[in-house]
Design an enzyme around this catalytic site. Structure first.
Site, PDB file in Angstrom:
ATOM      1  N   THR A   1       0.867  -1.174   0.000  1.00 40.50           N
ATOM      2  CA  THR A   1       0.000   0.000   0.000  1.00 40.50           C
ATOM      3  C   THR A   1       0.900   1.219   0.000  1.00 40.50           C
ATOM      4  OG1 THR A   1      -1.604  -1.239   1.304  1.00 40.50           O
ATOM      5  CG2 THR A   1      -1.892   1.149   1.221  1.00 40.50           C
TER       6      THR A   1
ATOM      7  N   LYS B   1      -7.147   1.059  -3.447  1.00 39.67           N
ATOM      8  CA  LYS B   1      -6.763   0.499  -2.140  1.00 39.67           C
ATOM      9  C   LYS B   1      -6.815   1.577  -1.053  1.00 39.67           C
ATOM     10  CE  LYS B   1      -4.784  -1.796   1.163  1.00 39.67           C
ATOM     11  NZ  LYS B   1      -5.587  -2.701   1.983  1.00 39.67           N
TER      12      LYS B   1
ATOM     13  N   LYS C   1      -0.554   5.846   8.375  1.00 38.69           N
ATOM     14  CA  LYS C   1       0.069   5.979   7.052  1.00 38.69           C
ATOM     15  C   LYS C   1      -1.018   6.002   5.974  1.00 38.69           C
ATOM     16  CE  LYS C   1       0.994   2.357   4.717  1.00 38.69           C
ATOM     17  NZ  LYS C   1       1.337   1.177   3.947  1.00 38.69           N
TER      18      LYS C   1
HETATM   19  N1  NAP Z   1      -0.881  -6.337   7.764  1.00 32.31           N
HETATM   20  C1  NAP Z   1      -2.025  -6.214   7.105  1.00 32.31           C
HETATM   21  O1  NAP Z   1      -3.106  -6.578   7.609  1.00 32.31           O
HETATM   22  C2  NAP Z   1      -2.049  -5.631   5.706  1.00 32.31           C
HETATM   23  C3  NAP Z   1      -3.187  -5.841   4.916  1.00 32.31           C
HETATM   24  C4  NAP Z   1      -3.218  -5.339   3.609  1.00 32.31           C
HETATM   25  C5  NAP Z   1      -2.131  -4.586   3.145  1.00 32.31           C
HETATM   26  N2  NAP Z   1      -1.056  -4.365   3.958  1.00 32.31           N
HETATM   27  C6  NAP Z   1       0.057  -3.570   3.404  1.00 32.31           C
HETATM   28  O2  NAP Z   1       1.079  -4.499   3.035  1.00 32.31           O
HETATM   29  C7  NAP Z   1       2.365  -3.896   3.202  1.00 32.31           C
HETATM   30  C8  NAP Z   1       3.222  -4.787   4.106  1.00 32.31           C
HETATM   31  O3  NAP Z   1       2.547  -4.875   5.359  1.00 32.31           O
HETATM   32  P1  NAP Z   1       3.040  -5.896   6.502  1.00 32.31           P
HETATM   33  O4  NAP Z   1       1.899  -6.010   7.466  1.00 32.31           O
HETATM   34  O5  NAP Z   1       3.637  -7.122   5.900  1.00 32.31           O
HETATM   35  O6  NAP Z   1       4.182  -5.005   7.176  1.00 32.31           O
HETATM   36  P2  NAP Z   1       5.375  -5.494   8.099  1.00 32.31           P
HETATM   37  O7  NAP Z   1       5.060  -6.775   8.769  1.00 32.31           O
HETATM   38  O8  NAP Z   1       5.742  -4.302   8.927  1.00 32.31           O
HETATM   39  O9  NAP Z   1       6.571  -5.811   7.032  1.00 32.31           O
HETATM   40  C9  NAP Z   1       7.151  -4.763   6.322  1.00 32.31           C
HETATM   41  C10 NAP Z   1       8.235  -5.270   5.400  1.00 32.31           C
HETATM   42  O10 NAP Z   1       8.906  -4.127   4.822  1.00 32.31           O
HETATM   43  C11 NAP Z   1      10.283  -4.180   5.166  1.00 32.31           C
HETATM   44  N3  NAP Z   1      10.801  -2.830   5.353  1.00 32.31           N
HETATM   45  C12 NAP Z   1      10.286  -1.848   6.135  1.00 32.31           C
HETATM   46  N4  NAP Z   1      11.024  -0.723   6.010  1.00 32.31           N
HETATM   47  C13 NAP Z   1      12.015  -1.008   5.121  1.00 32.31           C
HETATM   48  C14 NAP Z   1      13.084  -0.250   4.569  1.00 32.31           C
HETATM   49  N5  NAP Z   1      13.266   1.040   4.886  1.00 32.31           N
HETATM   50  N6  NAP Z   1      13.901  -0.874   3.680  1.00 32.31           N
HETATM   51  C15 NAP Z   1      13.699  -2.165   3.349  1.00 32.31           C
HETATM   52  N7  NAP Z   1      12.715  -2.937   3.838  1.00 32.31           N
HETATM   53  C16 NAP Z   1      11.871  -2.350   4.708  1.00 32.31           C
HETATM   54  C17 NAP Z   1      10.360  -5.014   6.420  1.00 32.31           C
HETATM   55  O11 NAP Z   1      11.667  -5.527   6.591  1.00 32.31           O
HETATM   56  P3  NAP Z   1      12.156  -6.019   8.052  1.00 32.31           P
HETATM   57  O12 NAP Z   1      11.651  -7.423   8.213  1.00 32.31           O
HETATM   58  O13 NAP Z   1      13.635  -5.924   7.982  1.00 32.31           O
HETATM   59  O14 NAP Z   1      11.568  -5.065   9.057  1.00 32.31           O
HETATM   60  C18 NAP Z   1       9.330  -6.089   6.092  1.00 32.31           C
HETATM   61  O15 NAP Z   1       9.844  -7.018   5.169  1.00 32.31           O
HETATM   62  C19 NAP Z   1       2.111  -2.481   3.757  1.00 32.31           C
HETATM   63  O16 NAP Z   1       2.132  -1.563   2.703  1.00 32.31           O
HETATM   64  C20 NAP Z   1       0.716  -2.599   4.371  1.00 32.31           C
HETATM   65  O17 NAP Z   1       0.056  -1.353   4.410  1.00 32.31           O
HETATM   66  C21 NAP Z   1      -0.967  -4.891   5.219  1.00 32.31           C
END
Ligand code: NAP
Length: 293
Positions: A94, A170, A239
């Site tokens: 997102t 989205k 965000k």
């Molecule tokens: N969680 C939900 O329910 C959900 C649902 C729909 C959509 N989304 C969207 O999907 C996306 C991922 O969400 P998530 O829940 O998987 O988030 P998350 O668990 O916080 O994972 C984030 C990922 O991004 C990486 N990352 C963060 N900052 C970075 C940087 N500066 N450089 C390189 N890598 C970086 C993290 O690496 P590290 O492991 O090293 O921290 C991890 O692999 C987001 O855009 C979110 O809005 C989430």
């Protein structure tokens, strides 16, 4: 595309389940993550570890699921793209409409296809390969990506030929969820202040006027004040509200509810709720109403 090598970037809560779905569908998945722990876990499931982003971009198709714009910026590095063998990048995070526009332009400069495919669904849904995937981009690129979407999701929804259109859809969806949580929090506070049990209110509403996963799921969390464990963390909600306000400003679309939500999320963060689910924004409405924590 079955049996092709897919480069996968971002093994967070969502990404690890999505990479697992690609593995189960028979693809070779070459994974990279900023921190090494999740890479080792995916290798144990059968993925290949990439030592660098360059190794990921040696695959024909790259899928990424990173946190936000800042994280995705590193996939726009001209040096990385100049050396890439990849011909398609599917960005499933997102991210902002502005980033989608910049990415499309940058990838085109390097002759690499770029599509946006953000998702609806929580981490357990991602792990089961049942996401709803909102896509936009050139039709021939989306056709190439469809087998991957089929592996990760139960339905693909099309929004146009410019990647930013999927990001807009989205962002609009998450804006609406945030509005629903906030309005349920206010209604539950009103009910409780007059001696009505919020759980009774939500049970009636989700069985009558407002059926569906948002009002029943988040409604119960709000009514029961159950904000942990976090399925979607509050800072990610802030965000997404910010992305809606930014996208609105780019086209002179006022979003007055968005401004209220932004302050409510900041209020929640200021009160130490940053590790909780974004449903914890309901605590802000309770405080305003003088109800106990
Ligand atoms: N969680 C939900 O329910 C959900 C649902 C729909 C959509 N989304 C969207 O999907 C996306 C991922 O969400 P998530 O829940 O998987 O988030 P998350 O668990 O916080 O994972 C984030 C990922 O991004 C990486 N990352 C963060 N900052 C970075 C940087 N500066 N450089 C390189 N890598 C970086 C993290 O690496 P590290 O492991 O090293 O921290 C991890 O692999 C987001 O855009 C979110 O809005 C989430």
């Amino acid at each position: 595309m079955t049996g092709r090598t897919i480069g996968f970037v971002g093994l967070g809560s969502m990404g690890r389940g999505m990479a697992g779905s690609l593995l189960r569908a028979g693809h070779t998945v070459r994974v990279w993550n900023r921190s090494p722990g999740p890479v080792a876990a995916m290798v144990a499931e059968g993925a290949e570890a990439a030592d660098s982003l360059a190794e990921v971009f040696a695959a024909d198709t790259v899928v990424s699921m990173l946190a936000n714009d800042t994280a995705v910026e590193r996939l726009l590095d001209p040096a990385l793209l100049a050396g890439a063998a990849a011909t398609l990048h599917v960005n499933m995070a997102t991210v902002s409409v502005a980033l989608a526009e910049r990415a499309e332009e940058r990838y085109a400069e390097h002759g690499i296809g770029y599509v946006a495919a953000p998702v609806l669904g929580r981490p357990p849904v991602a792990a089961e390969g049942r996401l709803n995937i909102l896509v936009a981009g050139a039709p021939e690129l989306l056709e190439r990506a469809e087998p991957l979407f089929a592996a990760m999701g139960e339905r693909t929804w099309h929004f146009g030929v410019s990647p930013r259109q999927a990001n807009t859809a989205k962002i609009s969806a998450n804006f609406l969820i945030a509005c629903a949580i906030e309005s349920m929090a206010e209604a539950c506070s009103l009910a409780e202040a007059h001696g009505v049990r919020p759980t009774d209110l939500v049970e009636m509403l989700s069985g009558t006027l407002f059926p569906g996963p948002i009002h029943s799921g988040y409604g119960s969390m709000v009514a029961e004040r159950r904000y942990e464990p976090a399925g979607f963390r509050l800072p990610l909600g802030l965000k997404d509200v910010g992305l809606a306000l930014e996208a609105g400003a780019a086209r002179n679309v006022p979003l007055p509810f968005g401004s209220v939500l932004r302050d409510a999320f900041l209020d929640a963060l200021a009160h130490g709720d940053g590790d909780k689910d974004w449903a914890a924004v309901a605590a802000v409405a309770r405080r305003r109403a003088g109800l106990p924590d």
